[in-house]
Structures are given as C-alpha cells and as structure tokens.
Design a protein around this motif. Structure first.
Motif, short mmCIF file in Angstrom:
data_model
loop_
_atom_site.label_atom_id
_atom_site.label_comp_id
_atom_site.label_asym_id
_atom_site.label_seq_id
_atom_site.Cartn_x
_atom_site.Cartn_y
_atom_site.Cartn_z
N ASP A 64 0.86 -1.18 0.00
CA ASP A 64 0.00 0.00 0.00
C ASP A 64 0.89 1.23 0.00
N PRO A 71 1.30 5.37 -1.19
CA PRO A 71 0.45 6.50 -1.56
C PRO A 71 0.70 6.98 -2.98
N LYS A 131 4.44 19.89 7.03
CA LYS A 131 3.83 18.57 7.19
C LYS A 131 2.79 18.41 6.08
N ARG A 154 -0.35 17.50 3.97
CA ARG A 154 -1.73 17.22 4.32
C ARG A 154 -2.25 15.98 3.59
N ASN A 204 -1.87 12.26 2.21
CA ASN A 204 -1.15 11.03 2.57
C ASN A 204 -0.32 11.20 3.84
N GLU A 205 -0.88 11.88 4.82
CA GLU A 205 -0.16 12.12 6.07
C GLU A 205 0.21 10.81 6.76
N TRP A 206 -0.60 9.79 6.60
CA TRP A 206 -0.34 8.48 7.21
C TRP A 206 0.98 7.90 6.72
N TYR A 207 1.40 8.29 5.52
CA TYR A 207 2.68 7.82 4.97
C TYR A 207 3.81 8.79 5.30
N TRP A 208 3.59 10.09 5.07
CA TRP A 208 4.66 11.07 5.19
C TRP A 208 5.08 11.33 6.63
N GLY A 209 4.16 11.33 7.56
CA GLY A 209 4.50 11.57 8.97
C GLY A 209 5.56 10.59 9.46
N PRO A 210 5.28 9.27 9.39
CA PRO A 210 6.30 8.30 9.83
C PRO A 210 7.57 8.33 8.98
N LYS A 211 7.43 8.60 7.68
CA LYS A 211 8.61 8.63 6.80
C LYS A 211 9.56 9.74 7.23
#
Length: 154
Positions: free
Chosen positions: A5, A7, A86, A88, A90-97
């Motif tokens: 999965d 983004p 930060k 907005r 695909n935050e679920w991907y970019w935050g941890p990355k």
C-alpha cells in the motif's frame, strides 16, 4: 503477490515535483562546495563511509583527512523545526517517513562520532557565509586535535 500500500500523488504536477528532488548535488550543497573549494579546501562529495556494525553513511561533503562530515539537510526531508512542512495529503505515509529520516540522521551522527568523526549539519536555508564559517571552524577544530594531513590547507 500483494502490492504494498503505497500513496499515490494527488496530481501529476505534484508527482513530477517529487521526482525532481535530488539526493545529492542540491543547490545549497553546490554553493557550499564551490565556496569551500574557492578557499582551497579539498574534499570528497557524496563519499560512502563504511562504519562499524555495518552502518553506511554518505555525507554530502567529507574531509577524510580531518574526519569531518558535512550534511546539508533539506527542510522538508529532514523536518526542519523552522521551515519543515507537514504534508496534508497522505499524512499516514509522510509523517512516519519524515520521522524515520530524523531518527536515521541521529543514528548516523552517533555512529560517526563513535568512529571519531566530527559531524556538521546545516539546514538548506542557512546563509552561505554562515555555512562556510561553520565548516571552516569545524575543520580548524579538527586540525587542533591532531587530525590534519600534510596536504590540507592550513
């Protein structure tokens, strides 16, 4: 086999923009290298260092004789507290990355320090004269501690 999965970009323009980001030879890095070279300093660019425990680190600029590693960090990719944004989408991907990038930088700094290297980290937004002064000061400090070869400028 299942596809991971991953983004997808929000637009073709954003996709082209992200593809255009360089890993090495960024404008701030090139400007710093040019200025240091003009002052007579010689270095290795994007030089791979194989450290203990299998860790590999690629400083943007490496002064191997003095063991000074210089990194010119981009505000987005290394989460600059002043200019980092930060995403907005695909935050679920970019935050941890982005968090992993910061953690990797800290691990690399620690590994370099254990190996006897001085680490200089500069943000891309630091003015060139300030960046040059910081690097030259680190090189002078390394020379004072006895990490000077015969071929480095005094």
């Amino acid at each position: 086999m299942a596809v991971a999965d991953y983004p997808h970009s929000s637009s073709a323009g954003r996709s082209a923009n992200m593809r255009a980001n360089r890993r090495a030879d960024t404008k701030p890095e090139l400007a710093l290298r040019r200025a240091l070279h003009h002052l007579g300093y010689r270095y290795r660019k994007d030089y791979r260092l194989d450290l203990d425990a299998g860790r590999r680190v690629r400083p943007d600029i490496a002064f191997t004789a003095r063991k000074v590693a210089v990194f010119v960090d981009g505000c987005f990719w290394h989460a600059c507290p002043e200019h980092g944004s930060k995403p907005r989408a695909n935050e679920w991907y970019w935050g941890p990355k982005l968090l992993r990038n910061v953690e990797r930088d800290q691990l690399n700094d620690a590994a370099l320090a254990v190996a006897g290297w001085t680490v200089v980290r500069l943000w891309e937004h630091v003015p060139l004269d300030e960046a040059v002064t910081t690097v030259v000061a680190a090189l002078a400090a390394a020379a004072e501690t006895g990490r000077l070869s015969c071929c480095d400028p005094a």
